[in-house]
Design a protein around this motif. Structure first.
Motif, mmCIF file in Angstrom:
data_model
loop_
_atom_site.group_PDB
_atom_site.id
_atom_site.type_symbol
_atom_site.label_atom_id
_atom_site.label_comp_id
_atom_site.label_asym_id
_atom_site.label_seq_id
_atom_site.Cartn_x
_atom_site.Cartn_y
_atom_site.Cartn_z
ATOM 1 N N ALA A 142 41.040 48.691 59.481
ATOM 2 C CA ALA A 142 42.030 49.738 59.730
ATOM 3 C C ALA A 142 41.928 50.236 61.168
ATOM 4 N N ILE A 143 40.686 50.391 61.646
ATOM 5 C CA ILE A 143 40.488 50.839 63.027
ATOM 6 C C ILE A 143 41.003 49.788 64.008
ATOM 7 N N ASP A 144 40.735 48.511 63.716
ATOM 8 C CA ASP A 144 41.231 47.437 64.579
ATOM 9 C C ASP A 144 42.754 47.418 64.621
ATOM 10 N N ALA A 145 43.395 47.681 63.475
ATOM 11 C CA ALA A 145 44.861 47.739 63.432
ATOM 12 C C ALA A 145 45.374 48.898 64.287
ATOM 13 N N TYR A 146 44.655 50.022 64.248
ATOM 14 C CA TYR A 146 44.994 51.190 65.070
ATOM 15 C C TYR A 146 44.882 50.818 66.546
ATOM 16 N N PHE A 147 43.780 50.132 66.886
ATOM 17 C CA PHE A 147 43.594 49.690 68.265
ATOM 18 C C PHE A 147 44.753 48.795 68.713
ATOM 19 N N ASP A 148 45.112 47.846 67.866
ATOM 20 C CA ASP A 148 46.173 46.894 68.221
ATOM 21 C C ASP A 148 47.497 47.610 68.474
ATOM 22 N N GLU A 149 47.782 48.619 67.637
ATOM 23 C CA GLU A 149 49.058 49.312 67.782
ATOM 24 C C GLU A 149 49.091 50.174 69.032
ATOM 25 N N LEU A 150 48.005 50.858 69.324
ATOM 26 C CA LEU A 150 47.960 51.670 70.532
ATOM 27 C C LEU A 150 47.969 50.786 71.778
ATOM 28 N N GLY A 151 47.301 49.630 71.692
ATOM 29 C CA GLY A 151 47.267 48.712 72.823
ATOM 30 C C GLY A 151 48.629 48.143 73.154
ATOM 31 N N ALA A 152 49.501 48.101 72.159
ATOM 32 C CA ALA A 152 50.864 47.587 72.365
ATOM 33 C C ALA A 152 51.858 48.739 72.371
ATOM 34 N N ILE A 153 51.464 49.873 72.955
ATOM 35 C CA ILE A 153 52.279 51.071 72.949
ATOM 36 C C ILE A 153 53.655 50.818 73.564
ATOM 37 N N ASP A 154 54.667 51.372 72.955
ATOM 38 C CA ASP A 154 56.031 51.263 73.455
ATOM 39 C C ASP A 154 56.454 52.646 73.934
ATOM 40 N N ASP B 212 50.920 64.156 67.896
ATOM 41 C CA ASP B 212 49.676 64.357 67.154
ATOM 42 C C ASP B 212 49.716 63.606 65.822
ATOM 43 N N ALA B 213 50.815 63.739 65.099
ATOM 44 C CA ALA B 213 50.945 63.043 63.825
ATOM 45 C C ALA B 213 50.960 61.536 64.018
ATOM 46 N N TYR B 214 51.581 61.104 65.092
ATOM 47 C CA TYR B 214 51.637 59.667 65.393
ATOM 48 C C TYR B 214 50.229 59.110 65.616
ATOM 49 N N LEU B 215 49.403 59.846 66.335
ATOM 50 C CA LEU B 215 48.051 59.370 66.617
ATOM 51 C C LEU B 215 47.119 59.539 65.418
ATOM 52 N N GLN B 216 47.475 60.388 64.452
ATOM 53 C CA GLN B 216 46.633 60.615 63.285
ATOM 54 C C GLN B 216 47.058 59.804 62.060
ATOM 55 N N ARG B 217 48.045 58.942 62.207
ATOM 56 C CA ARG B 217 48.667 58.307 61.044
ATOM 57 C C ARG B 217 47.728 57.422 60.227
ATOM 58 N N ASN B 218 46.618 56.968 60.768
ATOM 59 C CA ASN B 218 45.721 56.079 60.032
ATOM 60 C C ASN B 218 44.487 56.793 59.475
ATOM 61 N N LEU B 219 44.488 58.099 59.508
ATOM 62 C CA LEU B 219 43.302 58.833 59.047
ATOM 63 C C LEU B 219 42.991 58.566 57.582
ATOM 64 N N GLU B 220 44.028 58.420 56.736
ATOM 65 C CA GLU B 220 43.795 58.295 55.308
ATOM 66 C C GLU B 220 43.023 57.025 54.953
ATOM 67 N N VAL B 221 43.069 56.009 55.795
ATOM 68 C CA VAL B 221 42.368 54.762 55.471
ATOM 69 C C VAL B 221 40.966 54.726 56.073
ATOM 70 N N THR B 222 40.585 55.778 56.774
ATOM 71 C CA THR B 222 39.229 55.838 57.325
ATOM 72 C C THR B 222 38.506 57.090 56.840
ATOM 73 N N GLN B 223 38.885 57.595 55.685
ATOM 74 C CA GLN B 223 38.208 58.764 55.131
ATOM 75 C C GLN B 223 36.754 58.410 54.825
ATOM 76 N N GLY B 224 35.904 59.392 55.027
ATOM 77 C CA GLY B 224 34.473 59.161 54.871
ATOM 78 C C GLY B 224 33.776 59.044 56.209
ATOM 79 N N MET B 225 34.565 58.900 57.262
ATOM 80 C CA MET B 225 34.013 58.879 58.613
ATOM 81 C C MET B 225 34.398 60.172 59.319
ATOM 82 N N ARG B 226 33.542 60.595 60.199
ATOM 83 C CA ARG B 226 33.899 61.737 61.044
ATOM 84 C C ARG B 226 34.923 61.264 62.069
ATOM 85 N N PHE B 227 36.026 62.001 62.181
ATOM 86 C CA PHE B 227 37.095 61.616 63.091
ATOM 87 C C PHE B 227 37.462 62.784 63.978
#
Length: 202
Positions: free
Chosen positions: A153-165, A99-114
């Motif tokens: 920030a969202i695109d960076a999140y996408f890139d990291e999940l897309g390259a999941i290890d 859960d924390a791993y998937l939420q790690r980018n929340l701080e850079v998208t504050q102001g949006m409903r997540f």
């Protein structure tokens, strides 16, 4: 003078019986070998008919106000898969708190409903061709367009999940098990049992 004589009737009968017995033994051994080969072929056929193949699947989509990223398990095999263990890695280190791993980018998208929906995959049964979401992240901006900084920030999140290890341990209904790693999807590793692997509860 030595005179060659044919064997008597009793000897001829005995030799004939021995010959018939040997022939019958050869036929029995041959039939037994054929039966074993047919049984092995049948077993391989049954195993192939229920063979699963599970891997991570990533999908993302976004428009002016919304963005969505989904991490799933996809069974591209021909039989159902029983998920016995899932491991996610970050920079080569196992992730203990998904859960924390998937939420790690929340701080850079504050102001949006997540919204984040995390569903453990271990213990799930996935049929052939089925895709099951284990992590679903949604961003929504009530008014206006997503600012470029947030979109980056969202695109960076996408890139990291897309390259999941990570790795997935799964079994067929015949209790044959494999570990499939994101680094080598084409060659799942046969294992005796997933309980021998060091997977978390996710």
């Amino acid at each position: 003078m030595f005179e060659l004589k044919w064997p008597n009737v009793e000897m001829t009968t005995a030799l004939s019986a021995v010959a018939v017995g040997v022939a019958a033994l050869i036929v029995a051994v041959d039939q037994s070998s054929i039966a074993r080969e047919q049984a092995e072929l049948m077993e391989r056929t049954v195993q192939a008919s229920v063979w699963p193949m599970v891997q991570f699947d990533f999908d993302s989509d976004q428009d002016i106000r919304n963005a969505r990223a989904t991490l799933s398990l996809r069974n591209s095999g021909v039989g159902p898969a029983i998920i016995r263990g899932i491991e996610l890695r970050k920079d080569g280190v196992p992730v203990d708190n998904v859960d924390a791993y998937l939420q790690r980018n929340l701080e850079v998208t504050q102001g949006m409903r997540f919204d984040l929906d995390v569903t453990p995959g271990t213990g799930r049964v996935i049929s052939s061709g089925e895709v099951v979401a284990i992590g679903d992240a949604n961003w929504e901006l009530a008014v206006g367009q997503i600012p470029s900084g947030m979109r980056n920030a969202i695109d960076a999140y996408f890139d990291e999940l897309g390259a999941i290890d990570g790795a997935i341990c799964f079994c067929s209904v015949l209790d044959q098990c494999w570990v499939n790693r994101s680094t080598d999807y084409a060659n799942p590793e046969p294992v005796e049992a997933c309980t021998d692997m060091n997977f978390g509860e996710f």
